[in-house]
Structures are given as C-alpha cells and as structure tokens.
Design a protein around this motif. Structure first.
Motif, mmCIF file in Angstrom:
data_model
loop_
_atom_site.group_PDB
_atom_site.id
_atom_site.type_symbol
_atom_site.label_atom_id
_atom_site.label_comp_id
_atom_site.label_asym_id
_atom_site.label_seq_id
_atom_site.Cartn_x
_atom_site.Cartn_y
_atom_site.Cartn_z
ATOM 1 N N ASN A 50 13.390 55.932 85.624
ATOM 2 C CA ASN A 50 13.944 55.432 84.373
ATOM 3 C C ASN A 50 14.718 56.504 83.625
ATOM 4 N N VAL A 51 14.315 57.755 83.753
ATOM 5 C CA VAL A 51 15.101 58.843 83.151
ATOM 6 C C VAL A 51 16.492 58.883 83.771
ATOM 7 N N ILE A 52 16.543 58.820 85.091
ATOM 8 C CA ILE A 52 17.835 58.829 85.786
ATOM 9 C C ILE A 52 18.657 57.602 85.403
ATOM 10 N N ALA A 53 17.990 56.430 85.327
ATOM 11 C CA ALA A 53 18.699 55.209 84.942
ATOM 12 C C ALA A 53 19.259 55.321 83.539
ATOM 13 N N ALA A 54 18.485 55.885 82.612
ATOM 14 C CA ALA A 54 18.964 56.042 81.244
ATOM 15 C C ALA A 54 20.185 56.948 81.191
ATOM 16 N N VAL A 55 20.160 58.042 81.945
ATOM 17 C CA VAL A 55 21.300 58.967 81.961
ATOM 18 C C VAL A 55 22.543 58.271 82.507
ATOM 19 N N LEU A 56 22.378 57.517 83.600
ATOM 20 C CA LEU A 56 23.528 56.837 84.198
ATOM 21 C C LEU A 56 24.095 55.761 83.274
ATOM 22 N N LEU A 57 23.226 54.997 82.620
ATOM 23 C CA LEU A 57 23.714 53.963 81.697
ATOM 24 C C LEU A 57 24.464 54.581 80.527
ATOM 25 N N VAL A 58 23.943 55.679 80.014
ATOM 26 C CA VAL A 58 24.620 56.357 78.905
ATOM 27 C C VAL A 58 25.983 56.881 79.357
ATOM 28 N N MET A 59 26.045 57.432 80.553
ATOM 29 C CA MET A 59 27.306 57.980 81.046
ATOM 30 C C MET A 59 28.342 56.882 81.270
ATOM 31 N N LEU A 675 29.365 53.891 66.713
ATOM 32 C CA LEU A 675 28.977 52.902 67.719
ATOM 33 C C LEU A 675 28.536 53.572 69.012
ATOM 34 N N LEU A 676 29.220 54.634 69.404
ATOM 35 C CA LEU A 676 28.864 55.315 70.645
ATOM 36 C C LEU A 676 27.472 55.925 70.572
ATOM 37 N N THR A 677 27.185 56.639 69.486
ATOM 38 C CA THR A 677 25.866 57.264 69.372
ATOM 39 C C THR A 677 24.756 56.220 69.326
ATOM 40 N N SER A 678 25.003 55.117 68.657
ATOM 41 C CA SER A 678 23.983 54.065 68.577
ATOM 42 C C SER A 678 23.811 53.357 69.911
ATOM 43 N N ILE A 679 24.923 53.044 70.565
ATOM 44 C CA ILE A 679 24.840 52.315 71.832
ATOM 45 C C ILE A 679 24.174 53.174 72.899
ATOM 46 N N THR A 680 24.501 54.457 72.957
ATOM 47 C CA THR A 680 23.887 55.317 73.971
ATOM 48 C C THR A 680 22.383 55.437 73.761
ATOM 49 N N THR A 681 21.951 55.574 72.509
ATOM 50 C CA THR A 681 20.512 55.654 72.250
ATOM 51 C C THR A 681 19.823 54.343 72.616
ATOM 52 N N ALA A 682 20.404 53.223 72.206
ATOM 53 C CA ALA A 682 19.797 51.927 72.493
ATOM 54 C C ALA A 682 19.819 51.619 73.989
ATOM 55 N N LEU A 683 20.913 51.967 74.652
ATOM 56 C CA LEU A 683 21.029 51.659 76.078
ATOM 57 C C LEU A 683 20.057 52.493 76.902
ATOM 58 N N GLY A 684 19.830 53.744 76.479
ATOM 59 C CA GLY A 684 18.866 54.562 77.196
ATOM 60 C C GLY A 684 17.456 53.993 77.135
ATOM 61 N N LEU A 685 17.127 53.310 76.034
ATOM 62 C CA LEU A 685 15.792 52.732 75.867
ATOM 63 C C LEU A 685 15.712 51.281 76.320
ATOM 64 N N MET A 686 16.838 50.653 76.613
ATOM 65 C CA MET A 686 16.826 49.228 76.920
ATOM 66 C C MET A 686 15.957 48.869 78.132
ATOM 67 N N PRO A 687 15.938 49.664 79.225
ATOM 68 C CA PRO A 687 15.011 49.307 80.310
ATOM 69 C C PRO A 687 13.565 49.236 79.857
ATOM 70 N N MET A 688 13.162 50.129 78.943
ATOM 71 C CA MET A 688 11.793 50.078 78.432
ATOM 72 C C MET A 688 11.572 48.845 77.566
ATOM 73 N N VAL A 689 12.582 48.461 76.786
ATOM 74 C CA VAL A 689 12.458 47.258 75.960
ATOM 75 C C VAL A 689 12.247 46.033 76.841
ATOM 76 N N LEU A 690 12.981 45.958 77.939
ATOM 77 C CA LEU A 690 12.884 44.819 78.849
ATOM 78 C C LEU A 690 11.722 44.951 79.824
ATOM 79 N N GLY A 691 11.042 46.120 79.808
ATOM 80 C CA GLY A 691 9.948 46.342 80.744
ATOM 81 C C GLY A 691 10.421 46.453 82.176
ATOM 82 N N ALA A 692 11.599 47.053 82.372
ATOM 83 C CA ALA A 692 12.194 47.115 83.700
ATOM 84 C C ALA A 692 12.185 48.546 84.230
ATOM 85 N N ASN A 693 11.919 48.663 85.519
ATOM 86 C CA ASN A 693 12.060 49.936 86.229
ATOM 87 C C ASN A 693 13.326 49.859 87.080
ATOM 88 N N LEU A 694 14.309 50.692 86.749
ATOM 89 C CA LEU A 694 15.566 50.704 87.492
ATOM 90 C C LEU A 694 15.562 51.904 88.434
#
Length: 774
Positions: A50-59, A675-694
């Motif tokens: 999930n750390v790797i997924a968060a980094v990739l989604l933010v990028m 918008l960028l700072t907010s979206i990156t923070t929210a997107l990094g946490l979104m897998p945890m919100v959805l309870g998903a392991n990417l």
C-alpha cells in the motif's frame, strides 16, 4: 526475548529444530501452532504494497497536473524523506511495524506539499520567460516562509502525541515519531534539494493557448475571463467574496447539519477498530468440584466438537485444576488458530456457532474470546463493584447481573464472586494452646504438611527456565480431611494432638479477595454481542445503574476498555488544545495578524463536518483513538493550504491591489497547488478508506484485509475532512478575509497603480446593478 524481532526469532527457531530432527526418530513430528510471525509478515507485506501504491497514485496525479519533468522533481521528495525518516528510526532502535508503515502512507501526500508549491511557482516563472535557475531560486525564496510555517504547524499538531502514555500511547507512539522525522526531511527537500536540482534540469513545459491565456489572466489580467474549471471557480469565488456573511452562514449550516446527520445516520462511538482475528480462545467453565480427569473429559468433549469446524486450522487444548488468569470456574482452555481470513466467515459468526453447538453439554458453560487486535486485552466490559460488607456486595452483584440481562447484548458474562462451597475453618484456642506449650506457628506448618507442603529449598534443572521449589509433605494416602484432626505438634512435653486446643467449623467458601485502592471489589466482565458497540452498551448499563436502587455502601466504576477510552479521550482533547495553541502562535508570527490566524483556525472547526460525513459514507463509527488522531492530523493539513493562500493574498495586498481583487486573483493563482496538495493526500489514503490492498507486483486488489481494518477509521476521517476543508479553503477563507478589511470598495483611497483596476471594477458593479441578469 526482549528486543528480539519475532520474524527473525521464529525463523532461527525453525532452523535449529530442522537441524535437530536429523537425530530424532521418524515417529517424532514437529508442528508449529499459532505462528504469529506469519501474521506479522502478512500485515507488513500488505502495508508495504500500500505504501508503493500510494506513491504511484500520487505520482500519476502530479504527472497529469505538472508534466513529467516537474513531477520527477516533486516525486523525489518522497523517497528522500522516506530514506531520512527510516534511517533515523533505525538509529533510534525502532523496528519496522504496522504503525510505522501506515505513517508512511499517511505522510505520502504531505511530503510533496512543499515540493508542489515550490515547483508550481517555478513553473509559472518559467512560463513567463525566466531561466530555470532564476525560476527555482525565486520560488524557493518566495515560498520559504509559507512552507516553513505550514510544516511547523503540522509538526506542532503531532508533537503533543509524543507524550501519550499508557498501553495506547505505547502502541501509537510510532505514528508521531515517523511523521515528524519524515516531514523534517521533506522541508529540506522542498527548499534546498529540489530547487537546486530544478535549476539544473528544469525546463519550460509546452502549453496550449488556453493554458497560456489562463496563466496570463491569473497573473496580470482579469481572472474573470479565464475559462474552464478555473473560470467557474473564479465566478463562484466572486459571488462568495461579495457576500461573505451568507458564505459564513452556509458553512455554519453545513457544520451543524453534519452533526445532525451523524446523530441520525451515524454508527456511534468506538474505542479502537475491530480487526478480524487469526486466533480465538474457548474457555470451558464449570462449578462442580471435578477431578482433573473429569475436567479433562469435559474439555475433550468440547474439543471434539471444535475439530469438526473446517474454518479451524489447529486446536490446542489444556485442562487445569487452577484458574490461572481466568475465572475460578475455568476448568480448561482451548486455543484455536483460524484459516485465512478470506476463506472463512467472520470470527464473530464462528464464535456464535461454537456457543450454540456446545450448549447441550451438561454441567459446563463455554465462552469464546477473540483477540482485540489493539492495545487493550481482555473483555471490553469491565465493571468493578466495591463494598465493605461481602454479603451486601454479593447482593449488588446479583442485582447488576439482572440489570445486564434486562438490557441484553452482553455475552460471556463472568464475575469474581467466590464459588458456592464449604471450607473448613481452623479455630485456635490460644489459652489452651499456651497451657499445652504449643506454638501456633508450628500448627500452621503442620497444616501445610497435610496440604500443599512446606518449601525447604529450591533448585533449577537444566530443562527449566526458572527455579523450582522443593516441598516436603505427607504421603498421598495420608493427605485427607479425616487426617486433619489426627495432626500432632511438638511441645516440651512431647507430641500433642491439635484437637486439644483446635476446633473445626464448616464455613462458606471465601475464594480470592481482590482489593483496588484498599477497597474490596468484585469484577464483572462481559463481551458484546455481534453488531453492537461497546460504548453503547456501557452507556446503557451506566444509565441503568444510576437509576437502580443499589444497596447502601455499594459503589461501582468501569475499568478495562471504558477506562482506557476515557483516558484516551482526555489525552486527545488536551493534545488537540495544545496543538491549536502552538499553531496559533506560529500563525500570528507568520501573518502578524490575529484575525487572519483565527480565519485559518476556523477552517479546522468547519472541517469536522467532512469528518462526520466521511464516516457516514463509509459506515464506520467514530473511533476515539483513530478518529481523534485523524482530526488532529487533519488540522495540520488544513492549515497548510490556508497559509499558502493567505500569504499570496497578503503579498498582492502589499503591492497595492484592492482587497476584493486580491482575493479573486489569489484564488485563481492558488487553485492548482491547493487542489494538488489535497488530492495527493486524499489519494494516498484512498486505498485505506476503501479497505483495499493494491499490490502492483502480484497485480492483485484485495478488499477487507486485516491490515486495512486498523486504519479505515483514521483514513476516512482525514479524507472526508480534507474534501470539505479544501472547499472551505478555496471559498470560505477568501470570503472571511473580507470581514477583516476596514475600508469598503467605495470608501478607501486607491493608489495610482490601483486606480485603473478600481475604475474597471466600479463600472462592472454599476452594470451589474443596472442589469441583474449580467
């Protein structure tokens, strides 16, 4: 061993056993039960993915918004800050655990905030014709104090969490430590490393005509002529800054409405997230005076029923004559290791079936306990009844048990009242004993010889971890109740029967006496039925006890999870207040204005609406620990965007621009970075919100894994609050700035540089009043 890594320890133990097996007979089999290292390794691997997924989604978001070259510069802040933070943790002697890994997921979006602001401003300067070195140097200097202030406010939010004590504090202390270390590193990356590297590889990105026009209008032209999303936002912002009072009232209505909605549709309050366990414990209770063989037979019957469950991987049963850590009624415990969480039903459903399937075994009661998955242990309901009179105390316990049955929802209820039974009381006539010259202490030793024996020495065999007592007592055939009256004690006149000065009386069994703060207490413990919250049950029970007519001299108090929850709430409220004070000091120093500081702080209060709405959408209760930390972390994130926006507004005002035009232009210029700072923070946490392991390596997406159940409440609180806080930052903050202006548009004097814009605005307002449809 203390300080040992569980994965490394288990691996070393297995390797050692494999070497020994070469010398063992083939009939000997080694089986590993309840191997927690596998669970730890699974949790860590899931969070690493999930750390790797968060980094990739933010990028992906950064590349889409800023282009590949700028995205590379921003993205370098993540591994750089991670490397510094993890190295510091290693130097401090901390291991990589689930809290550290989630902390890295949490800060992924925060780490790039400063870098985004710097690179975005440098990109604007490049579009205006500056070379790379000049653009990045200007961006770093111009945004140095806003970035330092925003990072300082975030650090001040997490700083009070370092002083969290108790079991919960020991569990969660890694979060503030990891966040503080990595954010410090991100400050260096945003203001030094990235500007230097940007001066070397920075390059103006090609833009279409619409983007160039929007940039030109936002910087020097009329922001109202911008099209697309930015233009729609500017028109909405203009409506808000012309009606700041109505805008503030709408925000207040949203806040109050969120509380009303959560009261109507929310799922309540919880202490710590409920995580699907890997192990369960079944306790077999009985009140009869069974021998160890009879106890073992009853435990074996329960064990045979449990062996039929396909969802149970291993069963370990133990019959006992002593209660140990359980109730005095406990005659045996059965440890269950469950199969993989995605191949079975929930543990609560399995526990319900176990209670039903063994209910027909006469003479026993079966209780099912699952591991909490958090810092607390034992049953969540823990009520202590205190009284001086044991008889009154027993009546009070019976009354409380009746109240709990009437309320319903309590399972596996136990109490520490002594079991019904008869004990033999030895009453010594000291006058008669003195007449015979008998020593009372020798009488006690004689009784010990008949019962548990007298410890005369100790030794430590090679196969034992600790010392063992050497005890002397009578042979087994002479250790009976009938032999008690035949005991003799030595005196100066020879051996004297103790019956000459001792009488034996049957009395009610006393059991174990427990005191808390010098008060004699009886503890009632219980689990909660599936689908119910512990806090709701505790509240209902407390209200019923307050209304009940308990005997005089009886008092009660809640311990266990209720006590931990109260302590956590008190600490988190204090930590939040401390963080608010620290942030207020930083903001006043940054803006030199109490009003602007309070405008920023108001955004924190309004963002609570988003927290409650996020929990309603995800269907999660508000967690005292995770939700409280989420609000505290959200406060630091919300302040960051407001600092950058208000700093830009102040800079435009200092150049002589009118307040309304400055607010409008600030929104147009800061829309993209906010918008960028907010979206990156929210997107990094979104897998945890959805309870998903990417997992990008195995190309699997798994929902509902235990590794995500820990953090769903916290992530939902942050993401929900961040969505609302971003809207407030872009709309409410500029509108609230209008309240702080002492001069109106028509009343204040315009500077020479401002007069052309003032005349244009005045003509616009006149046309609008003449034609409301414009």
């Amino acid at each position: 061993r203390s300080g040992a890594n569980i994965i490394e320890t288990v691996a070393a133990t297995r390797a050692a056993l494999e070497e020994l097996r070469t010398d063992w007979p083939e009939s000997i089999e080694v089986t590993y039960l309840q191997d927690q290292s596998e669970q730890v390794e699974t949790l860590l691997s899931d969070l690493e993915a999930n750390v790797i997924a968060a980094v990739l989604l933010v990028m992906i978001v950064i590349v889409a918004a800023l282009g590949l070259r700028s995205a590379i510069l921003v993205g370098l802040a993540i591994p750089g800050a991670f490397l510094v933070g993890v190295t510091a943790l290693w130097a401090m002697g901390f291991t990589m655990n689930i809290v550290v890994l989630f902390s890295l997921i949490l800060v992924v979006g925060m780490l790039v905030d400063g870098a985004i602001v710097t690179v975005e401003l440098a990109d604007r300067r490049l579009q205006e014709g500056d070379d790379a070195q000049a653009a990045y140097a200007y961006a770093a200097k111009r945004m140095a104090w806003p970035i330092i202030a925003s990072t300082a406010t975030t650090l001040s939010v997490f700083f009070p969490l370092l002083f969290w004590t108790g079991m919960v504090g020991e569990f969660m202390k890694f979060l503030p430590i990891t966040v503080i270390l990595t954010l410090f590193a991100s400050l260096f990356m945003a203001l030094i490393f990235i500007p230097v590297l940007g001066g070397l590889i920075g390059k103006r990105q090609p833009q279409n005509a619409a983007a160039k026009r929007a940039l030109s209008e936002a910087e020097k032209g009329d922001p109202r002529r911008i099209g697309g999303l930015t233009g729609a936002y500017v028109r909405l912002l203009e409506w808000a800054i012309l009606r700041p009072g109505a805008t503030a009232l709408l925000a207040l209505a949203m806040l109050l409405g969120s509380f009303g909605l959560y009261g109507q549709f929310g799922t309540g309050l919880s202490f710590f997230p409920s995580v699907e366990p890997e192990f369960m414990q079944v306790q077999v209770l009985a009140r009869d005076n069974f021998s160890i063989y009879e106890r073992d037979a009853l435990v074996r019957r329960v064990e045979q029923r449990l062996m039929a469950y396909d969802e149970v991987a291993t069963v370990y049963a133990r019959s006992t004559m002593s209660a140990g850590q359980g109730s005095e009624e406990t005659i045996g415990t059965i440890q269950l290791e469950l199969t993989e969480w995605d191949r079975r039903r929930a543990a609560e459903a399995i526990g319900t079936d176990i209670r039903r399937d063994v209910a027909d075994i006469a003479g026993i009661d079966v209780q099912v306990q699952t591991e909490s998955g958090g810092p607390t242990a034992g049953k969540p309901i823990n009520l202590q009844i205190a009284a001086r009179n044991p008889a009154v105390q027993g009546d009070a316990v019976s009354q409380v048990l009746s109240i709990m049955e009437q309320i319903g929802g309590f399972t596996d209820v136990t109490d520490t009242l002594p079991l019904p039974g008869v004990e033999v009381s030895i009453r010594v006539n000291r006058a008669e004993a003195a007449r015979y010259g008998a020593d009372v202490s020798l009488l006690g030793q004689a009784v010990q010889l008949l019962t548990q024996g007298i410890a005369v020495a100790d030794y430590r065999p090679e196969d034992a971890d600790g010392e063992l007592d050497i005890r002397v007592r009578f042979p087994a055939e002479e250790r009976s109740l009938s032999e008690l009256g035949n005991l003799r004690v030595p005196t100066s006149a020879g051996l004297v029967p103790i019956s000459n000065f001792v009488t034996f009386e049957p009395v009610e069994r006393t059991g174990t006496i427990t005191r808390v703060d010098e008060k004699r207490v009886v503890t009632i413990e219980a689990n909660v039925a599936p689908g119910l919250l512990v806090n709701d049950q505790v509240t209902a029970l407390q209200q019923a006890l307050d209304a009940a007519d308990l005997p005089d001299g009886v008092s009660y108090s809640f311990a266990g999870e209720a006590q931990d929850q109260t302590e956590a709430m008190v600490f988190l409220v204090g930590a939040f207040v401390s963080a608010i004070v620290l942030m207020l000091v930083i903001l006043v120093l940054q803006f030199n204005s109490f009003y602007q500081a309070f405008v920023v702080m108001s955004a924190i209060i309004f963002s609570v609406a988003g927290v409650l709405l996020g929990l309603i959408v995800t269907g999660r209760p508000f967690g005292v620990v995770m939700g409280g930390i989420g609000i505290i972390a959200l406060a630091g994130i919300v302040v960051n965007n407001n600092i950058v926006l208000i700093d830009t507004y102040n800079d435009l005002r200092s150049s002589g621009m009118h307040p309304r035009e400055a607010a409008l232009r600030t929104g147009a210029q800061r829309l993209r970075p906010v918008l960028l700072t907010s979206i990156t923070t929210a997107l990094g946490l979104m897998p945890m919100v959805l309870g998903a392991n990417l997992n990008f390596f195995t190309r699997e997406i798994v929902f509902g894994a235990p590794s995500t159940q820990y953090w769903t409440e916290l992530s939902s609180a942050i993401v929900g609050g961040l969505v609302v806080a971003t809207l407030l930052t872009l709309i409410l903050t500029p509108a609230m700035l209008m309240f702080g202006q002492k001069r109106s548009l028509q009343g204040d004097e315009a500077t020479p540089a401002e007069r052309p814009r003032r005349a244009w605005l005045s003509s616009l307002f006149r046309r609008k009043r003449a034609d409301p449809q414009r």
